[in-house]
Write a protein that holds these residues in place. Structure first.
Motif, PDB file in Angstrom:
ATOM      1  N   GLU A  41     -10.749  -4.803  -8.545  1.00 52.51           N
ATOM      2  CA  GLU A  41     -10.890  -3.799  -7.722  1.00 52.51           C
ATOM      3  C   GLU A  41     -10.471  -4.981  -6.272  1.00 52.51           C
ATOM      4  OE1 GLU A  41     -12.956  -0.136  -8.451  1.00 52.51           O
ATOM      5  OE2 GLU A  41     -12.600  -0.522 -10.434  1.00 52.51           O
ATOM      6  N   PRO A  67     -10.281  -3.191  -1.712  1.00 50.76           N
ATOM      7  CA  PRO A  67     -10.645  -2.533  -0.889  1.00 50.76           C
ATOM      8  C   PRO A  67      -9.416  -1.420  -0.796  1.00 50.76           C
ATOM      9  CG  PRO A  67     -11.232  -4.376   0.014  1.00 50.76           C
ATOM     10  CD  PRO A  67     -10.491  -4.822  -1.481  1.00 50.76           C
ATOM     11  N   GLU A  68     -10.232  -0.163  -0.988  1.00 51.66           N
ATOM     12  CA  GLU A  68      -8.831   0.800  -0.803  1.00 51.66           C
ATOM     13  C   GLU A  68      -7.887   0.319   1.052  1.00 51.66           C
ATOM     14  OE1 GLU A  68      -7.887   5.915   0.947  1.00 51.66           O
ATOM     15  OE2 GLU A  68      -9.977   4.730  -0.424  1.00 51.66           O
ATOM     16  N   GLY A  69      -6.565   0.697   0.928  1.00 51.15           N
ATOM     17  CA  GLY A  69      -5.337   0.506   2.291  1.00 51.15           C
ATOM     18  C   GLY A  69      -5.824  -1.053   2.056  1.00 51.15           C
ATOM     19  N   THR A  98      -3.487  -4.606   1.684  1.00 55.25           N
ATOM     20  CA  THR A  98      -2.475  -5.323   1.937  1.00 55.25           C
ATOM     21  C   THR A  98      -2.254  -6.314   0.587  1.00 55.25           C
ATOM     22  OG1 THR A  98      -2.399  -6.500   3.308  1.00 55.25           O
ATOM     23  CG2 THR A  98      -1.324  -4.485   3.881  1.00 55.25           C
ATOM     24  N   ARG A 136       2.827  -4.276   1.026  1.00 56.99           N
ATOM     25  CA  ARG A 136       2.541  -2.966   0.453  1.00 56.99           C
ATOM     26  C   ARG A 136       0.905  -2.957   0.512  1.00 56.99           C
ATOM     27  NH1 ARG A 136       6.602  -0.695  -3.546  1.00 56.99           N
ATOM     28  NH2 ARG A 136       4.219  -0.036  -4.338  1.00 56.99           N
ATOM     29  N   THR A 137       0.185  -2.005   0.117  1.00 63.71           N
ATOM     30  CA  THR A 137      -0.937  -1.917  -0.434  1.00 63.71           C
ATOM     31  C   THR A 137      -1.483  -1.723  -1.894  1.00 63.71           C
ATOM     32  OG1 THR A 137      -1.136   0.645  -0.873  1.00 63.71           O
ATOM     33  CG2 THR A 137      -1.609   0.075   1.423  1.00 63.71           C
ATOM     34  N   ASP A 187      -3.833  -0.884  -3.855  1.00 61.07           N
ATOM     35  CA  ASP A 187      -3.805   0.643  -4.771  1.00 61.07           C
ATOM     36  C   ASP A 187      -2.621   1.569  -4.812  1.00 61.07           C
ATOM     37  OD1 ASP A 187      -3.138   1.831  -1.844  1.00 61.07           O
ATOM     38  OD2 ASP A 187      -5.237   2.019  -2.032  1.00 61.07           O
ATOM     39  N   SER A 188      -1.335   1.157  -4.115  1.00 66.69           N
ATOM     40  CA  SER A 188       0.049   1.063  -4.242  1.00 66.69           C
ATOM     41  C   SER A 188       1.175   1.061  -5.841  1.00 66.69           C
ATOM     42  CB  SER A 188       0.704   1.397  -3.143  1.00 66.69           C
ATOM     43  OG  SER A 188       1.487   0.410  -2.676  1.00 66.69           O
ATOM     44  N   ARG A 224       0.171  -5.094  -9.309  1.00 69.54           N
ATOM     45  CA  ARG A 224      -1.031  -5.115  -8.967  1.00 69.54           C
ATOM     46  C   ARG A 224      -2.019  -6.617  -9.790  1.00 69.54           C
ATOM     47  NH1 ARG A 224      -3.174  -0.339 -10.734  1.00 69.54           N
ATOM     48  NH2 ARG A 224      -2.136   0.364  -9.222  1.00 69.54           N
TER      49      ARG A 224
END
Length: 276
Positions: free
Chosen positions: A87, A89-91, A93, A135-136, A138-139, A145
């Motif tokens: 996983e 971290p959020e945000g 890239t 792109r991030t 998480d998107s 991913r």
């Protein structure tokens, strides 16, 4: 010389022994796949090869040297691992994630360099993630991913890559996409790749070397065509099957017997024969 090997390796959690005095040699420049039933110790063994788990006994050798005695950054320059379900971290890239693969080469004297940036760009290109670099994470879709995480391991520029179930949670198309990518890396760059896979037929298709684990040790190992047969599948996975040849690749192809369906079909066949 093998890329990585173990000598009398024993692993466990608390009082529970998972792997007991296991000896294995991972061929250099090939794709090795660990197979076995759930809970047999495949992932535990893979983690120990990356020095993420301290052995209860025995040792892991990285190109002939005890991995326990090597500096952490030296290990990270030779070996990269992608755990199951990582996983970010959020945000974060994709480009920022892939840059993390250059950590082993950074210190207070040597900051980010042109060489580091080139390594990141090569990793993005190899995984076809260049257009998604901004792109991030998480998107992204599941397959995208996973390619981003593989790009990070490639940026580390190690000769050995370990992956724990890299196709988990991916649909069939993305499973093949990821495995084709790893196969190409091995073919073109002679990277040594070690994976844990659940799908036996995909393991047979992509592996040069299979290691079947059962009862805390190696049950069998070798090339898929010499290792995979009905007896192994029954003894290792407790599953009856027919083993034939993959019509596209010539590798072993396991066709499971559905227990309930086979009983019905057998009864139908016996009824038909009795009527005759």
């Amino acid at each position: 010389m093998s890329a990585i090997s173990t000598e009398g390796l024993s692993l466990g959690y608390g009082e529970t022994m998972i792997i007991d005095e296991l000896n294995v040699s991972i061929p250099k420049g090939e794709i090795t796949v660990f197979i076995g039933s759930n809970g047999c110790g495949k992932s535990t063994l893979l983690r120990s090869l990356a020095r993420l788990m301290k052995p209860m006994g025995g040792s892991v050798l990285l190109e002939g040297h005890s991995i326990a005695k090597l500096p952490t950054k030296e290990v990270a320059k030779q070996l990269a691992i992608l755990p199951q379900g990582p996983e970010a971290p959020e945000g974060l890239t994709v480009h920022q994630l892939v840059k993390q693969g250059r950590y082993p080469y950074q210190n207070w004297l040597k900051q980010w360099s042109k060489q580091d940036e080139e390594a990141v760009n090569r990793a993005l290109k190899s995984t076809k993630m260049e257009d998604l670099a901004d792109r991030t994470v998480d998107s992204l879709s599941g397959g995208q991913r996973q390619r981003a995480w593989i790009a990070m391991t490639l940026a580390q520029e190690t000769d050995i890559i370990l992956l724990d179930e890299p196709t988990t949670y991916l649909d069939m198309t993305h499973q093949i996409e990821i495995l084709d990518l790893l196969f190409d890396l091995n073919e073109k760059e002679q990277r040594t790749i070690v994976m844990v896979l659940h799908d036996l037929n995909l393991a047979c298709r992509y592996a040069h070397h299979l290691v079947a684990i059962k009862d805390k040790t190696i049950y069998a190992e070798g090339r898929p065509e010499t290792v995979i047969n009905c007896d192994l599948v029954k003894n290792v996975f407790d599953m009856n099957c027919q083993v034939t040849t993959d019509p596209l690749f010539g590798t072993p192809l396991c066709i499971p017997h559905g227990r309930g369906r086979c009983i019905v079909q057998q009864a139908q066949a016996e009824t038909f024969l009795a009527a005759r």
